[in-house]
Design an enzyme around this catalytic site. Structure first.
Site, mmCIF file in Angstrom:
data_model
loop_
_atom_site.group_PDB
_atom_site.id
_atom_site.type_symbol
_atom_site.label_atom_id
_atom_site.label_comp_id
_atom_site.label_asym_id
_atom_site.label_seq_id
_atom_site.Cartn_x
_atom_site.Cartn_y
_atom_site.Cartn_z
ATOM 1 N N GLU A 100 -73.837 -90.680 -67.250
ATOM 2 C CA GLU A 100 -73.005 -89.774 -67.733
ATOM 3 C C GLU A 100 -73.595 -89.080 -68.978
ATOM 4 O O GLU A 100 -73.700 -90.036 -69.973
ATOM 5 C CB GLU A 100 -71.539 -90.322 -67.733
ATOM 6 C CG GLU A 100 -71.063 -90.286 -66.441
ATOM 7 C CD GLU A 100 -70.615 -89.224 -65.447
ATOM 8 O OE1 GLU A 100 -70.660 -88.175 -66.147
ATOM 9 O OE2 GLU A 100 -70.645 -89.225 -64.179
ATOM 10 N N GLU A 123 -75.383 -78.786 -76.862
ATOM 11 C CA GLU A 123 -74.232 -79.548 -77.047
ATOM 12 C C GLU A 123 -74.244 -79.818 -78.697
ATOM 13 O O GLU A 123 -75.130 -80.599 -79.135
ATOM 14 C CB GLU A 123 -74.184 -80.624 -76.305
ATOM 15 C CG GLU A 123 -72.777 -81.600 -76.611
ATOM 16 C CD GLU A 123 -72.616 -83.087 -75.740
ATOM 17 O OE1 GLU A 123 -74.050 -83.764 -75.875
ATOM 18 O OE2 GLU A 123 -71.870 -83.155 -75.191
ATOM 19 N N LYS A 165 -73.574 -103.587 -73.493
ATOM 20 C CA LYS A 165 -73.917 -103.190 -74.821
ATOM 21 C C LYS A 165 -73.321 -102.081 -75.359
ATOM 22 O O LYS A 165 -73.502 -100.960 -74.830
ATOM 23 C CB LYS A 165 -75.486 -102.858 -74.730
ATOM 24 C CG LYS A 165 -76.200 -102.504 -75.828
ATOM 25 C CD LYS A 165 -76.768 -101.064 -75.722
ATOM 26 C CE LYS A 165 -77.191 -100.261 -76.961
ATOM 27 N NZ LYS A 165 -76.043 -100.280 -77.895
ATOM 28 N N CYS A 208 -67.207 -85.277 -74.333
ATOM 29 C CA CYS A 208 -68.258 -84.686 -73.659
ATOM 30 C C CYS A 208 -67.695 -83.511 -72.801
ATOM 31 O O CYS A 208 -68.160 -82.624 -72.277
ATOM 32 C CB CYS A 208 -68.859 -85.945 -72.550
ATOM 33 S SG CYS A 208 -67.352 -86.632 -71.588
HETATM 34 P P1 NAD Z 1 -76.595 -91.845 -77.271
HETATM 35 O O1 NAD Z 1 -77.460 -91.496 -76.109
HETATM 36 O O2 NAD Z 1 -77.350 -91.842 -78.661
HETATM 37 O O3 NAD Z 1 -76.350 -93.474 -77.103
HETATM 38 C C1 NAD Z 1 -75.682 -93.946 -75.851
HETATM 39 C C2 NAD Z 1 -75.881 -95.528 -75.789
HETATM 40 O O4 NAD Z 1 -77.440 -95.442 -75.459
HETATM 41 C C3 NAD Z 1 -75.633 -96.374 -77.031
HETATM 42 O O5 NAD Z 1 -75.062 -97.536 -76.733
HETATM 43 C C4 NAD Z 1 -77.066 -96.471 -77.693
HETATM 44 O O6 NAD Z 1 -77.330 -97.467 -78.413
HETATM 45 C C5 NAD Z 1 -77.786 -96.580 -76.137
HETATM 46 N N1 NAD Z 1 -79.392 -96.294 -76.314
HETATM 47 C C6 NAD Z 1 -80.166 -95.485 -77.312
HETATM 48 N N2 NAD Z 1 -81.260 -95.524 -76.896
HETATM 49 C C7 NAD Z 1 -81.812 -96.382 -75.869
HETATM 50 C C8 NAD Z 1 -82.761 -96.863 -75.267
HETATM 51 N N3 NAD Z 1 -83.740 -96.583 -75.666
HETATM 52 N N4 NAD Z 1 -82.510 -97.545 -73.972
HETATM 53 C C9 NAD Z 1 -81.060 -97.980 -73.629
HETATM 54 N N5 NAD Z 1 -80.157 -97.605 -74.556
HETATM 55 C C10 NAD Z 1 -80.176 -96.761 -75.463
HETATM 56 O O7 NAD Z 1 -74.978 -91.088 -77.061
HETATM 57 P P2 NAD Z 1 -73.899 -91.357 -78.275
HETATM 58 O O8 NAD Z 1 -74.405 -90.467 -79.573
HETATM 59 O O9 NAD Z 1 -73.626 -92.700 -78.429
HETATM 60 O O10 NAD Z 1 -72.770 -90.463 -77.337
HETATM 61 C C11 NAD Z 1 -72.753 -89.228 -77.538
HETATM 62 C C12 NAD Z 1 -73.035 -88.463 -76.141
HETATM 63 O O11 NAD Z 1 -72.505 -89.144 -75.195
HETATM 64 C C13 NAD Z 1 -72.663 -87.110 -76.248
HETATM 65 O O12 NAD Z 1 -74.119 -86.420 -75.591
HETATM 66 C C14 NAD Z 1 -71.722 -87.095 -75.101
HETATM 67 O O13 NAD Z 1 -71.605 -85.810 -74.536
HETATM 68 C C15 NAD Z 1 -72.052 -88.302 -74.159
HETATM 69 N N6 NAD Z 1 -70.760 -88.495 -73.423
HETATM 70 C C16 NAD Z 1 -70.888 -88.384 -72.139
HETATM 71 C C17 NAD Z 1 -69.609 -88.637 -71.245
HETATM 72 C C18 NAD Z 1 -69.553 -88.430 -69.969
HETATM 73 O O14 NAD Z 1 -68.921 -89.348 -69.306
HETATM 74 N N7 NAD Z 1 -70.162 -87.572 -69.486
HETATM 75 C C19 NAD Z 1 -68.560 -89.337 -72.030
HETATM 76 C C20 NAD Z 1 -68.650 -89.587 -73.391
HETATM 77 C C21 NAD Z 1 -69.880 -89.065 -74.330
#
Ligand code: NAD
Length: 478
Positions: free
Chosen positions: A247, A380, A172, A281
């Site tokens: 992550e 963040e 997804k 991130c």
């Molecule tokens: P997000 O948490 O909004 O979404 C991430 C994913 O989770 C998306 O596919 C979203 O549709 C899904 N999601 C949302 N609600 C959900 C639920 N209730 N159940 C299951 N899945 C759900 O994050 P984002 O805005 O897409 O990404 C940015 C964040 O990602 C930042 O905080 C960044 O630091 C982090 N990030 C971390 C790493 C790492 O490896 N540590 C790498 C890249 C990004």
């Protein structure tokens, strides 16, 4: 305009709604329409993956290696086209997009080889006449949930090891970046995998993501995203005892000691904090700077930042592309207001700017006179915004660097071997960088963090086997 469907059980299946994918550099540019799945389609994808799992688990590793190698080769051969598509939908610059695609290709090629390198152990038993073997087996069906900021590299570093070690996958992608995910799925769909081994379901987290979390046939969940969603995902997975790897965010420090090479330090700060529009991130959003170098560092960084060109991600000469969407832009602007109200000084940037096309353009913002207690230093922001926090000594800088709820990447610029060595040992982070930006990592070694940044075993490199396999101990009487 082409409607991009989901990939379920080896076939392209129309979703229940389709959503336009908008270019953040030009809101008038619709990249395509992408079908969203509903819960019943996710259910079908999981059923297909579960049906394919047993025979895929015992498949010949050479056939897995060949399939992954084909995927890697095609991604690399098409890196310019796919990199441009990625830049168009996510907003990082074209060279950054191509770089990310090349990385995804390299990851598939690396895991093609890892198919053949999965090891076990054979040990002498403590009991006479008994053989002991320790082997690794696939976990089963893996649900993969990805964020928007690395639209192809993160899916690649989850999907490739999952398939390499014999798992079937339901993937997804994030809602904002379906084009790169769809292109990747289309390539994987032609790689010769049995039907059902790989499935793509696009759509909202609350629908598609939640359906993956709730289904007992999904044996493991690999998630990357925000800390808030990560906590929910962890709770849901642990609640039904599924294997989980999470992550999340970062608030990564870059320490600049008085003895640092100024050019190196400014390069690390510029690259680490602001490139890819600061939407990484691993971004160095806290610049912890010794008082002896502080004024020179701020002056040099400010000058460089003022000269950066913020513009259309696909334009030649653009240094920094737009912010990904209106929501993220609002969040960045809000934090710039919060920083000012907290008493930090906005040294440069933080302005909304207009370009030839309507996009989410924000100039990179540098705050000085920050304390580590301010919200802009603790939370963040995930945009082109960084804070400079003054430090009295190496020890003070180390304390400040570690004083954060996060622990992903931690950097230091110094010419002192003593301090570099001490920092590598004492930085509370999963990754430590000396005289190199906090963002930017190799694909064949572990990636991940500590504290609020990560939960579960590491991603990438041969360490990925920890998550994507389960260990079996067999005893055999001779
Ligand atoms: P997000 O948490 O909004 O979404 C991430 C994913 O989770 C998306 O596919 C979203 O549709 C899904 N999601 C949302 N609600 C959900 C639920 N209730 N159940 C299951 N899945 C759900 O994050 P984002 O805005 O897409 O990404 C940015 C964040 O990602 C930042 O905080 C960044 O630091 C982090 N990030 C971390 C790493 C790492 O490896 N540590 C790498 C890249 C990004």
């Amino acid at each position: 305009m082409q409607h991009h469907k989901n990939f379920i059980g080896g076939e392209w299946a129309a979703g229940t709604s389709d959503v336009p994918n908008i270019n953040p550099s030009n809101m008038l540019d619709v990249i395509g329409h992408y079908d969203h799945a509903d819960a019943s389609q996710v259910e079908r994808a999981i059923a297909a993956a579960a049906q394919a799992a047993p025979s895929w688990a015992v498949s010949n590793p050479q056939s897995r290696a060949d399939a992954l190698d084909r995927v890697g080769s095609e991604i690399l051969a098409r890196k310019e086209e796919l990199g441009e598509l990625l830049a168009r939908e996510e907003g990082k610059t074209r060279p950054e997009g191509i770089g990310e695609v090349a990385r995804a290709g390299a990851i598939f090629k690396f895991y093609a080889q890892e198919c053949l390198r999965l090891r076990g152990d054979k040990l002498a038993s403590v009991r006479p006449g008994i053989d002991v073997e320790v082997t690794r087996e696939p976990v089963g069906v893996v649900g993969i949930i990805a964020p928007w900021n690395f639209p192809i590299a993160i899916p690649a570093w989850k999907i490739a090891p999952a398939l390499a070690f014999g798992n079937s996958v339901v993937f997804k992608p994030a809602e904002l970046v379906p084009a790169s995910a769809w292109a990747l799925a289309e390539i994987i769909g032609r790689a010769g995998l049995p039907s059902g081994v790989f499935n793509l379901v696009m759509g909202r987290g609350a629908v598609v993501g939640q359906a993956l979390l709730d289904d007992p046939r999904v044996d493991a969940i690999s998630f990357t995203g925000s800390t808030a969603t990560g906590a929910k995902v962890a709770q849901a997975a642990i609640g039904r005892m599924a294997k989980v790897q999470i992550e999340m965010g970062g608030k990564n420090p870059l320490v600049v000691l008085d003895d640092a090479d100024l050019d190196v330090a400014v390069h690390c700060a510029l690259q680490g904090a602001f490139f890819s529009t600061g939407q990484r991130c691993t971004a160095s959003s806290r610049l912890i700077v010794g008082k002896g170098i502080h004024s020179r560092f701020v002056a040099a960084l400010t000058e460089k930042l003022a000269a950066l060109r913020v513009d259309d991600a696909l334009k030649a000469g653009t240094d920094i592309g737009p912010v990904v969407d209106q929501l993220q832009l609002d969040q960045d602007i809000d934090y710039i207001r919060i920083g000012r109200e907290e008493g930090a000084r906005l040294a440069v940037g933080g302005q909304l700017v207009k370009r030839d096309t309507p996009g989410f353009y924000l100039t990179p913002a540098l705050f000085t006179d920050c304390s580590n207690e301010m919200r802009i230093s603790r939370e963040e922001i995930f945009g082109p915004v960084a804070c400079v926090i003054p430090a009295d000594s190496y020890e003070h800088a180390l304390d400040l660097a570690n004083d954060t709820p996060f622990g992903l990447s931690s950097g230091i610029c110094t010419q002192s071997l003593k301090h570099a060595t001490h920092y590598k040992r004492h930085a509370q982070a999963g990754m430590v960088m000396v005289n190199t930006p906090t963002a930017g990592v190799d694909y064949h070694v572990p990636f991940g963090g500590r504290k609020g940044s990560s939960y579960g075993s590491r991603e990438q490199g041969s360490y990925a086997a920890e998550f994507f396999t389960t260990v079996k101990t067999s005893y055999c009487a001779a």
